[in-house]
Design an enzyme around this catalytic site. Sequence first.
Site, PDB file in Angstrom:
ATOM      1  N   HIS A   6     -26.620   4.459 -24.000  1.00 12.44           N
ATOM      2  CA  HIS A   6     -27.122   3.119 -23.417  1.00 12.44           C
ATOM      3  C   HIS A   6     -27.467   1.875 -24.317  1.00 12.44           C
ATOM      4  O   HIS A   6     -27.241   0.743 -24.235  1.00 12.44           O
ATOM      5  CB  HIS A   6     -28.633   3.661 -22.725  1.00 12.44           C
ATOM      6  CG  HIS A   6     -28.512   4.156 -21.376  1.00 12.44           C
ATOM      7  ND1 HIS A   6     -28.079   5.381 -21.303  1.00 12.44           N
ATOM      8  CD2 HIS A   6     -28.664   3.717 -20.217  1.00 12.44           C
ATOM      9  CE1 HIS A   6     -28.252   5.794 -19.991  1.00 12.44           C
ATOM     10  NE2 HIS A   6     -28.457   4.966 -19.451  1.00 12.44           N
TER      11      HIS A   6
ATOM     12  N   ASP B  35     -35.829   8.197 -20.489  1.00 11.54           N
ATOM     13  CA  ASP B  35     -35.517   7.516 -18.975  1.00 11.54           C
ATOM     14  C   ASP B  35     -34.852   8.472 -18.335  1.00 11.54           C
ATOM     15  O   ASP B  35     -33.792   8.363 -17.595  1.00 11.54           O
ATOM     16  CB  ASP B  35     -34.799   6.163 -19.172  1.00 11.54           C
ATOM     17  CG  ASP B  35     -34.722   5.556 -17.684  1.00 11.54           C
ATOM     18  OD1 ASP B  35     -35.450   6.205 -16.889  1.00 11.54           O
ATOM     19  OD2 ASP B  35     -33.892   4.618 -17.735  1.00 11.54           O
TER      20      ASP B  35
ATOM     21  N   ALA C  18     -26.343   5.613 -14.004  1.00 10.71           N
ATOM     22  CA  ALA C  18     -27.344   6.145 -12.897  1.00 10.71           C
ATOM     23  C   ALA C  18     -28.489   6.506 -13.619  1.00 10.71           C
ATOM     24  O   ALA C  18     -29.354   7.205 -12.775  1.00 10.71           O
ATOM     25  CB  ALA C  18     -26.378   6.920 -12.218  1.00 10.71           C
ATOM     26  N   GLY C  19     -28.588   6.705 -14.933  1.00 10.07           N
ATOM     27  CA  GLY C  19     -29.643   6.979 -15.600  1.00 10.07           C
ATOM     28  C   GLY C  19     -29.293   7.887 -16.921  1.00 10.07           C
ATOM     29  O   GLY C  19     -28.206   8.024 -17.195  1.00 10.07           O
TER      30      GLY C  19
ATOM     31  N   ALA D 209     -29.670   1.415 -10.750  1.00 10.42           N
ATOM     32  CA  ALA D 209     -29.493   2.262  -9.667  1.00 10.42           C
ATOM     33  C   ALA D 209     -30.852   2.611  -9.140  1.00 10.42           C
ATOM     34  O   ALA D 209     -30.865   3.502  -8.204  1.00 10.42           O
ATOM     35  CB  ALA D 209     -29.541   3.747 -10.546  1.00 10.42           C
ATOM     36  N   GLN D 210     -31.890   1.435  -8.934  1.00 14.37           N
ATOM     37  CA  GLN D 210     -32.883   1.386  -8.064  1.00 14.37           C
ATOM     38  C   GLN D 210     -32.279   0.889  -6.579  1.00 14.37           C
ATOM     39  O   GLN D 210     -31.385   0.180  -6.503  1.00 14.37           O
ATOM     40  CB  GLN D 210     -33.841   0.156  -8.498  1.00 14.37           C
ATOM     41  CG  GLN D 210     -34.453   0.723  -9.966  1.00 14.37           C
ATOM     42  CD  GLN D 210     -35.610   1.721  -9.927  1.00 14.37           C
ATOM     43  OE1 GLN D 210     -36.168   1.940  -8.819  1.00 14.37           O
ATOM     44  NE2 GLN D 210     -35.810   2.212 -11.104  1.00 14.37           N
TER      45      GLN D 210
END
Length: 392
Positions: A254, A277, A316-317, A138-139
């Site tokens: 995750h 995170d 996305a996180g 997602a960076q």
Amino acid sequence: MTTLIKNGKVVFPSGVKTASILIKDGKIAQIGDISAAADEVIDAEGSFVCPGFIDMHTHGAGGSDFMDGTVEAYLTASKMQARHGATLVYPTTLTSSNEELFDSFETYRKAVEANTEGARFGGMHLEGPYFNPAQAGAQDPRYLRCPNDPKEYEEIMQKADGILKRWSFAPELEGAPQFAAAIRKRGILASIGHTNATFDECEAAYESGASHMTHFFSCMSSIRRERGIRIPGVIEFGLFQKGMSIEIIADGIHVPKNLLRLVLSVKGVDKIALVTDSMRGAGMPDGPSILGSLKDGQACMIGEGVAWMPDYTCFAGSVCTCDRLVRTMMNIAGCSVTDAVRMMTENPARMMGIYDRKGSIAPGKDADLVIWNGDVHIQRTIINGNTVYNAD
């Protein structure tokens, strides 16, 4: 000012023991069977008392992101973190323009001074911009580049002026070994992440000073084949190298149950830190959200216990909180209370070089403590002897 916590099941590195804790002037003064008078008495009523949770990788919470660039955003996120047991957090940036990055340094400094009610700030973690586009996750790809300009990263460190404690990067990029050595020389934790590196490239980075891996399993390479030959990647090196510590987003999504058990079996408890995170959606209801800053972030969607990119093809996180991490390790990974707490307290304190004052319950250490019931529901969060969150 003295505070006595009594009738608690205190979580020590060696195990759990019923004991009282006397706090004086923000420090742990005494532990054991204590009869001394105190200005304040807290009855834990048989609940667990453990060191304050340390989150060494978080982007925000409570509807705010550290990249929003406001003191209010920092304070909002820190208060939400404290509600879930965090006493110390390391605000983490996303890949951005240098102008936005430099602004975040100034905002951080102001937030440190203004923060009296939430989890304290231990320093900044830069996640990028030196990442491999193939593992960007997602960076924002607009700002990704190689660490091949020492003048740039030296300027960043100069602007940070002591508040930069950790920097994540991809070791296969041009200039990465020199970069790792440079930041390690400054006492900054060099962490491997968002990378497509081979085993050998990771080894070179390790020898140059990289000693940690960012959100293990996420956005990193594994075994691939080149002309039929199997080439081990980042995951294999992380599992192999005993000196390399790792962090996991232990939300059960995750890193699912089977991988949690695998990494515990291979790495062992002492080399693993739990991290949220978390993005701004942590502690917030499901629905649309933004990853990164409000003015320049990416749209995402919160649902099913995680944040998704709009097309639902990748995460996305995280919307995880520290209490959820500990709960997952106990209920899904099968860890003991002591081991689960250790990965959220002692281990990150050691990795960040602050174990002399935080991360365990011992006389002389900062009185950063969390009281919680058997299912890790936070009842009280205490920082430097002061209650910053009370569920009652």
